[in-house]
Scaffold this active site. Structure first.
Site, PDB file in Angstrom:
ATOM      1  CG  LEU A  44     -12.622  -6.145   0.238  1.00 23.87           C
ATOM      2  CD1 LEU A  44     -12.060  -6.811   1.466  1.00 23.87           C
ATOM      3  CD2 LEU A  44     -12.794  -4.665   0.491  1.00 23.87           C
ATOM      4  CG  PHE A  96     -19.389  -1.732   7.983  1.00 21.14           C
ATOM      5  CD1 PHE A  96     -20.249  -1.813   6.912  1.00 21.14           C
ATOM      6  CD2 PHE A  96     -18.024  -1.549   7.721  1.00 21.14           C
ATOM      7  CE1 PHE A  96     -19.785  -1.726   5.600  1.00 21.14           C
ATOM      8  CE2 PHE A  96     -17.548  -1.465   6.417  1.00 21.14           C
ATOM      9  CZ  PHE A  96     -18.434  -1.558   5.358  1.00 21.14           C
ATOM     10  NE  ARG A 128     -13.534  -5.592   8.117  1.00 25.42           N
ATOM     11  CZ  ARG A 128     -13.147  -4.572   7.379  1.00 25.42           C
ATOM     12  NH1 ARG A 128     -11.872  -4.222   7.343  1.00 25.42           N
ATOM     13  NH2 ARG A 128     -14.018  -3.888   6.686  1.00 25.42           N
ATOM     14  CD  GLU A 175     -17.181  -5.491   8.139  1.00 23.45           C
ATOM     15  OE1 GLU A 175     -16.006  -5.889   8.055  1.00 23.45           O
ATOM     16  OE2 GLU A 175     -17.601  -4.841   9.100  1.00 23.45           O
ATOM     17  CG  HIS A 178      -8.477  -5.893   4.303  1.00 26.58           C
ATOM     18  ND1 HIS A 178      -8.680  -5.435   3.017  1.00 26.58           N
ATOM     19  CD2 HIS A 178      -9.253  -5.116   5.099  1.00 26.58           C
ATOM     20  CE1 HIS A 178      -9.549  -4.431   3.037  1.00 26.58           C
ATOM     21  NE2 HIS A 178      -9.894  -4.209   4.283  1.00 26.58           N
ATOM     22  CD  GLN A 206      -9.242  -6.004   9.706  1.00 27.82           C
ATOM     23  OE1 GLN A 206      -9.455  -5.188   8.825  1.00 27.82           O
ATOM     24  NE2 GLN A 206      -9.734  -5.886  10.921  1.00 27.82           N
ATOM     25  NE  ARG A 234      -9.107  -1.263   8.808  1.00 31.54           N
ATOM     26  CZ  ARG A 234     -10.046  -1.212   7.855  1.00 31.54           C
ATOM     27  NH1 ARG A 234     -11.092  -0.418   7.990  1.00 31.54           N
ATOM     28  NH2 ARG A 234      -9.952  -1.957   6.771  1.00 31.54           N
ATOM     29  CG  HIS A 251     -12.052  -8.096   4.552  1.00 34.21           C
ATOM     30  ND1 HIS A 251     -13.154  -8.795   4.113  1.00 34.21           N
ATOM     31  CD2 HIS A 251     -12.467  -6.828   4.773  1.00 34.21           C
ATOM     32  CE1 HIS A 251     -14.194  -7.967   4.069  1.00 34.21           C
ATOM     33  NE2 HIS A 251     -13.808  -6.766   4.474  1.00 34.21           N
TER      34      HIS A 251
HETATM   35  C1  LIG Z   1      -9.865  -3.160  -1.263  1.00 34.99           C
HETATM   36  C2  LIG Z   1      -9.938  -2.353  -0.007  1.00 34.99           C
HETATM   37  C3  LIG Z   1     -11.165  -1.852   0.427  1.00 34.99           C
HETATM   38  C4  LIG Z   1     -11.243  -1.089   1.587  1.00 34.99           C
HETATM   39  N1  LIG Z   1     -12.455  -0.605   1.983  1.00 34.99           N
HETATM   40  C5  LIG Z   1     -12.518   0.171   3.101  1.00 34.99           C
HETATM   41  C6  LIG Z   1     -13.755   0.739   3.518  1.00 34.99           C
HETATM   42  O1  LIG Z   1     -14.787   0.565   2.888  1.00 34.99           O
HETATM   43  N2  LIG Z   1     -13.754   1.484   4.636  1.00 34.99           N
HETATM   44  C7  LIG Z   1     -12.636   1.720   5.376  1.00 34.99           C
HETATM   45  O2  LIG Z   1     -12.703   2.416   6.381  1.00 34.99           O
HETATM   46  N3  LIG Z   1     -11.444   1.212   4.981  1.00 34.99           N
HETATM   47  C8  LIG Z   1     -11.365   0.448   3.873  1.00 34.99           C
HETATM   48  N4  LIG Z   1     -10.151  -0.070   3.483  1.00 34.99           N
HETATM   49  C9  LIG Z   1      -8.938   0.400   4.145  1.00 34.99           C
HETATM   50  C10 LIG Z   1      -8.617   1.811   3.674  1.00 34.99           C
HETATM   51  O3  LIG Z   1      -9.096   2.009   2.374  1.00 34.99           O
HETATM   52  C11 LIG Z   1      -7.122   2.109   3.683  1.00 34.99           C
HETATM   53  O4  LIG Z   1      -6.575   1.736   4.900  1.00 34.99           O
HETATM   54  C12 LIG Z   1      -6.882   3.592   3.466  1.00 34.99           C
HETATM   55  O5  LIG Z   1      -7.559   4.042   2.324  1.00 34.99           O
HETATM   56  C13 LIG Z   1      -5.399   3.906   3.359  1.00 34.99           C
HETATM   57  O6  LIG Z   1      -5.277   5.259   3.006  1.00 34.99           O
HETATM   58  P1  LIG Z   1      -3.870   5.964   3.046  1.00 34.99           P
HETATM   59  O7  LIG Z   1      -4.105   7.365   2.606  1.00 34.99           O
HETATM   60  O8  LIG Z   1      -3.249   5.735   4.362  1.00 34.99           O
HETATM   61  O9  LIG Z   1      -2.992   5.177   1.969  1.00 34.99           O
HETATM   62  P2  LIG Z   1      -3.189   4.955   0.385  1.00 34.99           P
HETATM   63  O10 LIG Z   1      -4.515   5.360  -0.094  1.00 34.99           O
HETATM   64  O11 LIG Z   1      -2.739   3.553   0.118  1.00 34.99           O
HETATM   65  O12 LIG Z   1      -2.163   5.963  -0.241  1.00 34.99           O
HETATM   66  C14 LIG Z   1      -0.779   5.766  -0.121  1.00 34.99           C
HETATM   67  C15 LIG Z   1      -0.097   6.842  -0.922  1.00 34.99           C
HETATM   68  O13 LIG Z   1       1.289   6.792  -0.652  1.00 34.99           O
HETATM   69  C16 LIG Z   1       2.005   6.857  -1.864  1.00 34.99           C
HETATM   70  N5  LIG Z   1       3.289   6.157  -1.653  1.00 34.99           N
HETATM   71  C17 LIG Z   1       3.512   4.951  -1.102  1.00 34.99           C
HETATM   72  N6  LIG Z   1       4.824   4.678  -1.073  1.00 34.99           N
HETATM   73  C18 LIG Z   1       5.442   5.740  -1.631  1.00 34.99           C
HETATM   74  C19 LIG Z   1       6.795   6.063  -1.906  1.00 34.99           C
HETATM   75  N7  LIG Z   1       7.815   5.238  -1.626  1.00 34.99           N
HETATM   76  N8  LIG Z   1       7.053   7.252  -2.501  1.00 34.99           N
HETATM   77  C20 LIG Z   1       6.059   8.116  -2.829  1.00 34.99           C
HETATM   78  N9  LIG Z   1       4.769   7.850  -2.583  1.00 34.99           N
HETATM   79  C21 LIG Z   1       4.469   6.689  -2.001  1.00 34.99           C
HETATM   80  C22 LIG Z   1       1.110   6.209  -2.903  1.00 34.99           C
HETATM   81  O14 LIG Z   1       1.419   6.688  -4.177  1.00 34.99           O
HETATM   82  C23 LIG Z   1      -0.256   6.712  -2.425  1.00 34.99           C
HETATM   83  O15 LIG Z   1      -0.512   7.980  -2.972  1.00 34.99           O
HETATM   84  C24 LIG Z   1     -10.067  -0.835   2.338  1.00 34.99           C
HETATM   85  C25 LIG Z   1      -8.849  -1.351   1.904  1.00 34.99           C
HETATM   86  C26 LIG Z   1      -8.784  -2.109   0.759  1.00 34.99           C
HETATM   87  C27 LIG Z   1      -7.465  -2.664   0.357  1.00 34.99           C
END
Ligand SMILES: Cc1cc2nc3c(=O)[nH]c(=O)nc-3n(C[C@H](O)[C@H](O)[C@H](O)COP(=O)(O)OP(=O)(O)OC[C@H]3O[C@@H](n4cnc5c(N)ncnc54)[C@H](O)[C@@H]3O)c2cc1C
Length: 555
Positions: free
Chosen positions: A235, A110, A269, A238, A333, A223, A368, A225
């Site tokens: 997306l 990566f 990135r 990568e 992103h 960031q 990141r 992407h």
């Molecule tokens: C398309 C894409 C591909 C990616 N690919 C990679 C990768 O390959 N490798 C990598 O390391 N990172 C990757 N990333 C980044 C990474 O996936 C995310 O940063 C990470 O998954 C975020 O996880 P999280 O648990 O913090 O939030 P999320 O998975 O976004 O979960 C947020 C949670 O909070 C809840 N929530 C939000 N607001 C409220 C509210 N007001 N009330 C109640 N619930 C709420 C939602 O329902 C959800 O359950 C990618 C990001 C994207 C967008």
């Protein structure tokens, strides 16, 4: 204790808290498996050393360098040290990662990684992780308040003691008490008009903490992407470049050789996005995009390793990457900033913790590395869940004054009763468009100044009142989108204030026209944003350095 958010960070926190003996419940505005973590594609970083020599120290160095030297090094060292065991734990729970012929977990290269260290499940890694974590949640019978929208945190007696939620399915406000609350609400990419982030990524958790005066850190670092599909912004991982895809301009040139002669397409990135944007700005783009070329990888590899990317390209760009290059451009992103926490997820408000993209520990600093975010959700989700559980288990009371819910009810009634103002979507559209225009890959003083004015106007329009036409109780997304809009405007104000004040170029914050260089003497520090009635207040905090002294970043 309560966990708000059921993505990878929230579910990992809840599982750990349960295993530590806490009575834990999860609140989520989405069903857990619809959380945005499920969209993660390319993989998750841990120094297993299966594909080449690697170690937590090399991973830490890459991460510090990638962060452009404002990641906190003690957090990064804990992260890279603990990541390998966390991967094995996920595998033991049933995560079916791709494997090598010798049976070990496969690892792909990566961007800006000194060794192939990204563990993956084809290009649906997030999907796999979210299913596995949900299984573990169900196995423990952890209560999930599913489709509950968290609106406000309850602060009483100098402690966070619960959450006020709106029940999306049935309507009605509910106050749920908790001795501790872990925010795991994900990112805020929807502040931008085009983004890789889902509609739910509206920064609610960061805004809720901010309203209580809790510090937000490094808000200027968004960031971009390098490979989001043109024009939709979806997306392409990568992992495509990790598997060997090239970036080419309208002249068919692999232009990265002029910007990052060693790392080429696998530079960090921020570097790749800036290179692409320069090509586009200087007229060597193709209708505002450049090409991601996978043709030389061959059909077999594309179908085996990148099936999701192929499908997305065919569905949303009408291009099959086996036969044609795919138009891509940089897109909003990942937000490196967020709620300031210590290495166990604790914020400065007793009882309030944060983990995942909503938090700023800070592992990612100004930029990141791909694959580090999923790992952060797991390692720091676990750490925050453990710490919040231990605090909850050693304290006995919750005290939520009755007035708290009554005040919220009154506020809600006023919002629903308001007529004569604008519809929220109009303001939301102006927010997204102007942020993309004035606070994107490259930043100029005059554009940032203009954007600050635009945000003040948007806030005024919002504060005058927005009209919520849907007065109903069942899935009133008109109401929740209005609340999300208020959150995003406040967070954008923090981003701009911190951005215009950072008079240097570092990581994702690039000012090539007036401050093209990194300025360690004056700006090797975190920005801190706090809520005041007059607007965000900016201050700074030291970067925690252990052994990696800042060096020039070349790739
Ligand atoms: C398309 C894409 C591909 C990616 N690919 C990679 C990768 O390959 N490798 C990598 O390391 N990172 C990757 N990333 C980044 C990474 O996936 C995310 O940063 C990470 O998954 C975020 O996880 P999280 O648990 O913090 O939030 P999320 O998975 O976004 O979960 C947020 C949670 O909070 C809840 N929530 C939000 N607001 C409220 C509210 N007001 N009330 C109640 N619930 C709420 C939602 O329902 C959800 O359950 C990618 C990001 C994207 C967008």
């Amino acid at each position: 204790m309560l966990v708000v958010g059921a993505g990878c960070a929230g579910m990992r926190a809840a599982i750990e808290a349960y295993d530590a003996g806490a009575d834990v419940a999860v609140i989520s505005k989405l069903h857990p498996t619809r959380s945005h973590s499920g969209a993660a594609e390319g993989g998750i970083n841990a120094a297993l050393g299966n594909a080449a020599e690697d170690s937590p120290e090399i991973h830490a160095f890459d991460t510090v360098k990638g962060s452009d030297y404002i990641g906190d090094q003690d957090a990064i060292e804990a992260f890279t040290r603990e990541a390998p065991a966390d991967i094995i734990q996920l595998e033991n729970w049933g995560a079916f990662f791709s494997r090598r012929d010798d049976g070990k977990l496969a690892q792909r290269p990566f961007g800006a990684a000194g060794s192939p260290r990204t563990v993956y499940a084809a290009d649906i890694t997030g999907h796999v992780l979210i299913q596995v974590l949900y299984e573990q949640l169900v196995k423990r019978d952890i209560k999930v308040y599913e489709e509950y929208f968290a609106w406000k945190l309850v602060e009483n007696d100098g402690r966070c003691q619960g959450v006020i939620c709106w029940d999306l399915l049935n309507g009605g406000l509910h106050t749920i008490g908790g001795k501790t609350v872990v925010l795991a609400t994900g990112g805020q990419g929807r502040i931008y008009r085009t983004t890789t982030n889902a509609y739910a990524c509206t920064g609610d958790g960061a805004a809720m903490a901010y309203y209580l005066g809790v510090a937000l850190k490094d808000m200027e670092f968004m960031q971009f992407h390098p490979t989001t599909l043109y024009p939709s912004g979806i997306l392409l991982t990568e992992g495509c470049r990790g598997e060997g895809a090239y970036l080419i301009n309208s002249e068919g040139e692999r232009f990265m050789k002029r910007y990052a002669p060693n790392a080429m397409e696998l530079a960090s990135r921020d570097v790749v996005s800036r290179s692409e944007q320069t090509e586009i700005d200087e007229g060597r783009g193709i209708n505002g995009s450049i090409y991601l070329d996978m043709r030389h990888l061959g059909a077999e590899k594309i179908i085996e390793r990148l099936p999701g990317s192929r499908e997305l390209s065919m569905t949303f760009a009408g291009v099959d990457p086996i036969y044609d290059p795919v138009p891509v451009r940089p897109g909003a992103h990942y937000h490196m900033g967020g709620v300031e926490t210590d290495n166990d997820g604790a914020t400065e408000l007793t009882g309030l913790y944060a983990a995942g993209e909503v938090a700023c520990v800070s592992v990612h600093g100004a930029n990141r590395l791909g694959g580090n975010s999923l790992m952060e959700t797991i390692t720091f989700g676990r750490r925050a869940g453990r710490a919040a559980a231990e605090w909850a288990l050693s304290h006995t009371t919750i005290d939520v004054p009755v007035t708290v819910e009554a005040d919220a009810e009154r506020e809600l009634k006023a919002m629903l009763g308001f007529s004569g103002g604008e519809r929220p979507w109009q303001i939301r559209q102006d927010l997204g468009t102007s942020m993309l225009e004035n606070f994107g890959v490259f930043r100029r003083e005059e554009q940032m100044a203009k954007q600050i004015e635009i945000l003040e106007e948007l806030k005024e329009r919002y504060d005058r009142g927005v009209v919520i036409e849907d007065k109903g109780d069942v899935f009133n997304s008109d109401l929740t989108q209005a609340i999300e809009l208020g959150n995003m405007i406040e967070l954008a104000r923090c981003m701009l204030q911190a951005g215009i004040a950072r008079k240097e170029s570092r990581g994702a914050h690039a000012r090539p026209h007036d401050y093209p260089k990194r300025d360690d003497e004056n700006f090797m520090k975190h920005s801190i944003s706090r809520h005041t009635p007059e607007g965000p207040e900016l201050s700074y905090a030291e970067v925690r350095v252990t052994k990696y002294e800042p060096m020039e970043r070349t790739y």
